[in-house]
Design an enzyme around this catalytic site. Structure first.
Site, PDB file in Angstrom:
ATOM      1  N   ASP A   1       1.015  -1.259   0.087  1.00 32.42           N
ATOM      2  CA  ASP A   1       0.045   0.077   0.083  1.00 32.42           C
ATOM      3  C   ASP A   1       0.950   1.181  -0.010  1.00 32.42           C
ATOM      4  O   ASP A   1       2.109   0.983   0.486  1.00 32.42           O
ATOM      5  CB  ASP A   1      -0.850   0.105   1.195  1.00 32.42           C
TER       6      ASP A   1
ATOM      7  N   LYS B   1      -3.729   2.939  -3.084  1.00 33.81           N
ATOM      8  CA  LYS B   1      -5.083   3.491  -2.898  1.00 33.81           C
ATOM      9  C   LYS B   1      -4.933   5.141  -2.530  1.00 33.81           C
ATOM     10  O   LYS B   1      -5.110   5.431  -1.549  1.00 33.81           O
ATOM     11  CB  LYS B   1      -5.812   2.662  -1.776  1.00 33.81           C
TER      12      LYS B   1
END
Length: 407
Positions: free
Chosen positions: A198, A220
């Protein structure tokens, strides 16, 4: 070669079910007994007295304790002996008996008279590290500590060469500072074949990965490009099925607004083994790094962590903002930068004092960390004026006003 100059021959003793005699119940026994018990040895302790810790082991049935002094014949049937009494004559006699019976014997008072030395030992993931440096036990301990720490934090990479069970490790990477990942998480990262990372994970750790490790960007980025959750799940499953050691590296803790359970469920449905490694959540670590305790005696007896990714008036919101406004403790908001104005208004409308202190901590625990202070009445405008951007943790409550040194 003189016997005393010859190096010790290292060997691992398999003592399970075999008799070991320990003479003396003091600090030496207190250090040695747990390892002997863990090895499954049948331990006989001979000593008129013992430390409370040793006595507790005897009371628990882990060792047999005969409350008396050493007498000749105590080493009969023994495979190994630890001589550690405060009686030099008894130690010499027991050592002589061990020599006569060919029992390997450690002596705490005279290493030169012993037939065995105890190495400095440490264990990690099924690996036992034993270090002998002759007559320098402090150096032995230092070398042992360095090796074990290297194995634990991944700086000493020792890949497994036997077949591993394919699977996925869901690793919480902490709030951003690479030093704040857990020891287990860092070790699993060092052993990975594939890392699905991430944006909020500790990015600096990716630079330490060997060239053969495939890194998949699952960033994200808010309001920007994103890898769909379904695509992340598919990547984890496909690589695990290919026999790879896969690490899903997430920021903070996987189960604190990290969608970790969705990934665990997808892996379970696919029949893929999954290990969950908790991480340090930004909800407590980032305020701490900014000098804010989320609780404090006489100020806050509770703290509540809330997602601010949807506004209070949004029908998708699951948060009872009216109930939160009535609480007296600390409120920690994650993913709330874009909606802090609306959230602050909702809290004030439901009764929270508009002068309640607020701190916004951006990029917490990293070199880019900065803190912006405001109140509920001003935080919306302050965040906009200061150009605060995600990721940021917002802390609301009287703890924000505490200063170092206050009792």
């Amino acid at each position: 070669m003189d016997r005393n100059d010859a190096p010790a021959y290292p060997v691992g003793l398999r003592l399970a079910g075999r008799r070991v005699v320990v003479l003396g119940g003091g600090q030496v026994a207190q250090r040695r007994l747990p390892g002997l018990v863990a090895a499954g040895a049948d331990v006989l302790l001979v000593s008129p007295s013992a430390t409370p810790a040793v006595e507790a082991m005897a009371d628990a049935g882990e060792v047999r304790w005969e409350r008396r002094r050493y007498t000749p014949g105590d080493l009969a049937g023994a495979w190994y002996a630890v001589v550690a009494t405060d009686d030099a004559a008894a130690n010499a006699a027991a050592s002589a008996e061990a020599e006569e019976r060919r029992v390997w014997c450690v002596r705490s008072d005279d290493a030169e008279a012993a037939t065995a030395w105890t190495p400095a030992t440490g264990r990690d993931e099924g690996v036992t590290v034993a270090v002998l440096t002759g007559r320098d036990p402090r150096r032995s301990a230092a070398v042992r500590d360095a090796v074990v720490e290297g194995l634990r934090d991944g700086t000493l990479v020792a890949p497994r060469h036997r077949a591993r069970t394919p699977g996925v490790a869901l690793v919480g990477g902490g709030p951003g500072d690479p030093d704040l990942i857990t020891v287990r998480g860092r070790r699993l990262l060092a052993e990975a074949d594939v890392v699905v990372a991430d944006r909020l994970g500790p990015r600096d750790l990716l630079d330490e990965l060997p060239p053969h490790v495939e890194v998949i960007d699952a960033a994200k980025i808010p309001y920007g490009r994103a890898m769909a959750q379904e695509a992340i799940n598919d990547a984890l499953i496909q690589h695990a099925r290919a026999g790879k050691a896969v690490v899903r590296l997430k920021g903070g803790d996987p189960f604190v607004f990290g969608r970790g359970m969705e990934e665990v469920q997808a892996l379970a449905e696919a029949g893929i083994a999954c290990t969950v490694v908790p991480g340090i959540s930004s909800s407590i670590s980032v305020p701490g790094a900014a000098g804010i305790p989320v609780t404090h005696r006489g100020v806050a007896h509770e703290f509540t962590v809330v997602s601010g990714h949807v506004a209070p008036e949004d029908p998708r919101s699951l948060v009872d903002w009216a109930a939160l406004a009535r609480l007296r403790g600390t409120l920690v908001l994650l993913m709330a930068v874009e909606r802090i104005g609306a959230i602050a208004r909702a809290l004030v409308e439901h009764g929270r004092d508009p002068q309640t202190p607020v701190a916004v901590v951006q990029e917490g625990t990293t070199a880019a960390q900065r803190r912006v202070d405001a109140t509920l009445a001003t935080v919306g405008a302050t965040v906009a004026a200061e150009g605060v951007r995600p990721p940021a943790v917002i802390v609301i409550g009287d703890v924000v006003a505490l200063e170092a040194g206050r009792a």
